[in-house]
Scaffold this motif. Structure first.
Motif, PDB file in Angstrom:
ATOM      1  N   ILE A 190      25.688 -42.977-115.712  1.00 38.40           N
ATOM      2  CA  ILE A 190      26.092 -41.777-116.444  1.00 38.40           C
ATOM      3  C   ILE A 190      27.383 -42.046-117.209  1.00 38.40           C
ATOM      4  N   THR A 191      27.323 -41.848-118.531  1.00 37.47           N
ATOM      5  CA  THR A 191      28.491 -42.038-119.391  1.00 37.47           C
ATOM      6  C   THR A 191      28.886 -40.764-120.128  1.00 37.47           C
ATOM      7  N   SER A 192      28.057 -39.735-120.056  1.00 40.07           N
ATOM      8  CA  SER A 192      28.328 -38.483-120.763  1.00 40.07           C
ATOM      9  C   SER A 192      29.567 -37.788-120.192  1.00 40.07           C
ATOM     10  N   PRO A 193      30.298 -37.048-121.013  1.00 35.39           N
ATOM     11  CA  PRO A 193      31.409 -36.236-120.501  1.00 35.39           C
ATOM     12  C   PRO A 193      30.892 -35.233-119.460  1.00 35.39           C
ATOM     13  N   ILE A 194      31.688 -35.005-118.425  1.00 34.27           N
ATOM     14  CA  ILE A 194      31.275 -34.122-117.328  1.00 34.27           C
ATOM     15  C   ILE A 194      32.315 -33.038-117.090  1.00 34.27           C
ATOM     16  N   LEU A 195      31.828 -31.807-116.950  1.00 34.45           N
ATOM     17  CA  LEU A 195      32.652 -30.677-116.511  1.00 34.45           C
ATOM     18  C   LEU A 195      32.107 -30.256-115.158  1.00 34.45           C
ATOM     19  N   PHE A 196      32.933 -30.375-114.133  1.00 30.94           N
ATOM     20  CA  PHE A 196      32.492 -30.187-112.745  1.00 30.94           C
ATOM     21  C   PHE A 196      33.187 -28.967-112.143  1.00 30.94           C
ATOM     22  N   PHE A 197      32.413 -27.933-111.834  1.00 32.21           N
ATOM     23  CA  PHE A 197      32.937 -26.741-111.164  1.00 32.21           C
ATOM     24  C   PHE A 197      32.645 -26.838-109.667  1.00 32.21           C
ATOM     25  N   LYS A 198      33.675 -26.686-108.850  1.00 34.59           N
ATOM     26  CA  LYS A 198      33.510 -26.786-107.395  1.00 34.59           C
ATOM     27  C   LYS A 198      34.164 -25.590-106.708  1.00 34.59           C
ATOM     28  N   SER A 199      33.371 -24.857-105.938  1.00 33.82           N
ATOM     29  CA  SER A 199      33.901 -23.728-105.172  1.00 33.82           C
ATOM     30  C   SER A 199      34.745 -24.235-104.008  1.00 33.82           C
ATOM     31  N   VAL A 200      35.875 -23.596-103.803  1.00 37.00           N
ATOM     32  CA  VAL A 200      36.737 -23.969-102.686  1.00 37.00           C
ATOM     33  C   VAL A 200      36.013 -23.736-101.366  1.00 37.00           C
ATOM     34  N   ASP A 201      35.311 -22.610-101.265  1.00 32.54           N
ATOM     35  CA  ASP A 201      34.534 -22.284-100.069  1.00 32.54           C
ATOM     36  C   ASP A 201      33.051 -22.302-100.421  1.00 32.54           C
TER      37      ASP A 201
END
Length: 256
Positions: A190-201
């Motif tokens: 994977i070389t594409s730009p990534i936006l990663f959303f992660k919930s704290v809980d």
């Protein structure tokens, strides 16, 4: 036959008058045992920005949980690939978005087709688990049809993602062994730009998935955003508007 009206797929054409004259497509994928209901507000928000949007119903979902045990990773990925091909044929550039299993599926697309995926947005994607009982799935799937549901991990009160009341084990086995394991080995593609959303809980996906993805992908652009007011199904939770706004800005940037 669908039993939930909210499980209907969603599709919207591009509006290049809103995207600087270019036609931009966005593929959106829901999660395991869920349906487009968990992603429709996000899909509609992206469509309102002028993006062409395809939100398919993954095979075995949106009907009865028993139907999910009849299909697996191969069928889910084929359905998502078909929607991606449609967007590629009709648009100048395409980004992909996914929640949980949907996140894993769009990461698979980005690994297989790095030159065609302009950007990746994932929300609490799952590529691994530390649950001990999962190790027994190769045998357990023949003895037990389903486990209790993993649905509705949502902090916001009064919200329902309309997921299955049980977790089918044959389908879970397919996801984890036929899907996750090969994907982990291919994340470096994977070389594409990534936006990663992660919930704290997050009471469904543990921290190991983020760590594995972050250290394995070859993307030069990796943006991590923490969601403090949402649980696993963050696309329907308190931070949903943040996801909608920031993902739209990210997609506009990487497809410019």
């Amino acid at each position: 036959m669908l039993i939930q009206p909210t499980a209907e797929p969603f599709s919207a054409p591009a509006r290049p008058d809103l995207t600087d004259g270019r036609k931009i497509g966005v593929l959106v994928s829901h999660g395991f045992t869920g349906s487009p209901a968990s992603m429709r507000p996000w899909a509609e928000a992206l469509a309102a920005r002028g993006f062409a949007v395809e939100l398919p119903l993954l095979p075995g979902h949106g009907t009865r949980w028993q139907d999910l045990n009849k299909v697996g990773w191969r069928e889910w990925y084929a359905a998502l690939s078909a929607s991606f091909d449609k967007l590629r044929a009709d648009n100048d550039a395409v980004a992909v978005c996914g929640l949980s299993l949907g996140g894993a599926l769009v990461l698979r697309l980005a690994a297989d087709r790095p030159d065609e995926v302009a950007g990746v947005v994932v929300v609490n994607p799952a590529v691994n688990t530390t649950r001990i009982d999962v190790k027994a799935l190769p045998v357990l799937r023949f003895l037990v049809r389903a486990f209790p549901a993993i649905a509705n991990d949502i902090k916001k009160e009064g919200v329902d993602e309309y997921a299955y009341p049980k977790t089918p084990l044959k389908a879970a086995y397919s996801m984890m062994w036929h899907g996750w394991k090969p994907l982990r080995a291919d994340l470096a593609k994977i070389t594409s730009p990534i936006l990663f959303f992660k919930s704290v809980d997050d009471h469904v996906v543990d921290e190991t998935s983020l760590a594995i993805i972050k250290k394995s992908v070859s993307s030069r652009q990796f943006t991590e955003r923490s969601l403090a007011e949402s649980y696993h199904v963050a696309t329907l939770d308190n931070d949903a508007e943040t996801i909608f706004t920031e993902s739209a800005e990210f997609i506009a940037r990487v497809t410019a």
